[in-house]
Design a protein around this motif. Structure first.
Motif: not given
Length: 307
Positions: A116-126, A214-217, A222-230, A234-237
């Motif tokens: 769960t902590v790692m999911a939050y870490d990925r949320f902040v990173a992306i 985890v689900l919330y993160s 997913v919402f942030c990745i969908c907003r990426i234009s290229s 998206k693949f990098k994120a």
């Protein structure tokens, strides 16, 4: 073994997987191989990350903690099972059983909290990349891990004390390869209402709460990745959280499979077999999942071996 309350009980019997002598050798070598791969694989990744200054970041700090807990997780059950097979004994002492419950519960719930902590870490990173180094600083990461340890230590203590108050009679055979909390409660001949309430409440609180996190993160990710234009962006994120998502899916799916299979078949033997997936197989696969597609860990491993 004497009948009576828990103050007179000296030992239990772990029935394991099979009563057939010809299968015992095969089971021994399979589990010994998986255990050695798990210990050396996780330990190797920890040493490689620790020796590479470039990997002293929040994400790899959490990975090291997860792999250390995975080693402990497997070590609470497999060595005792291997020892029993080798000595042709099924006995585990009462004190050993309580100790096994304590450390197994501790490791299992710690795995959930760290994921769960790692999911939050990925949320902040992306979702907040510009503030990542500010938010996920070393002090905050240590605090998150310490809080996880404290909560899990207290939870394990409560669960172990709950077993200590149970009374056991003549049926002291545990149809499992380790002392599993639910099996112990079912063996008790005293009133288990409070024990069942505590066990299921802890399962919902310690399992459902982190899973919701985890689900919330990942919903935010997913919402942030969908907003990426290229497409490349998206693949990098997505690639930054692919390994963690694989580990989370494997861990929760195997645990869910254990409880669904045991509920469907009502067989303790099938439950024991299914438990192998999240107690042994998942910790063994985690190093491969994180290293196969992670260039940084591959580079660290290469540098570690070159030294």
């Amino acid at each position: 073994m004497e009948s009576g309350n828990n103050t007179r009980i000296s030992e239990f019997l772990l029935l394991g997987f099979s009563e057939e002598p010809e299968l015992q050798s095969l089971i021994f070598w399979i589990f010994l191989s998986m255990y050695l791969i798990t210990v050396f694989g996780n330990l190797l990744i920890i040493l490689a990350i620790s020796s590479d200054a470039n990997l002293h970041t929040a994400m790899y700090f959490f990975i090291c903690n997860l792999f250390f807990v995975d080693i402990c997780f497997t070590s609470t059950t497999v060595p005792k099972m291997l020892w029993n097979i080798q000595t042709q004994s099924k006995v585990i002492t009462y004190e050993g059983c309580i100790t096994q419950i304590y450390f197994f519960t501790l490791s299992a719930v710690l795995d959930v909290f760290l994921l769960t902590v790692m999911a939050y870490d990925r949320f902040v990173a992306i979702c907040q990349p510009l503030y990542y180094t500010v938010i996920m600083n070393s002090q905050f990461c240590v605090i998150l891990v310490l809080i996880s340890w404290i909560i899990c230590l207290l939870n394990s203590l409560i669960q172990s004390l709950m077993v200590l108050r149970l009374s056991f009679c003549t049926n002291l055979e545990i149809p499992h390869f380790f002392c599993e909390l639910n099996q112990m409660i079912q063996l008790a001949c005293s009133d288990t209402l409070i024990s069942n309430i505590v066990m299921y409440f802890a399962a919902v609180l310690m399992g459902g709460g982190p899973f919701a996190g985890v689900l919330y993160s990942y919903s935010k990710i997913v919402f942030c990745i969908c907003r990426i234009s290229s497409v490349q962006g998206k693949f990098k994120a997505f690639s930054t959280c692919a390994s963690h998502l694989s580990v989370v899916s494997l861990f929760y799916c195997t645990m869910l499979g254990v409880y669904l299979s045991s509920a469907a078949s009502q067989s303790s033997q099938s439950s024991a077999t299914a438990s192998v997936m999240y107690t042994v197989v998942t910790p063994m696969l985690n190093p491969f999942i994180y290293s196969l597609r992670n260039k940084d860990i591959k580079r660290a491993l290469k540098a570690f071996f070159e030294r």
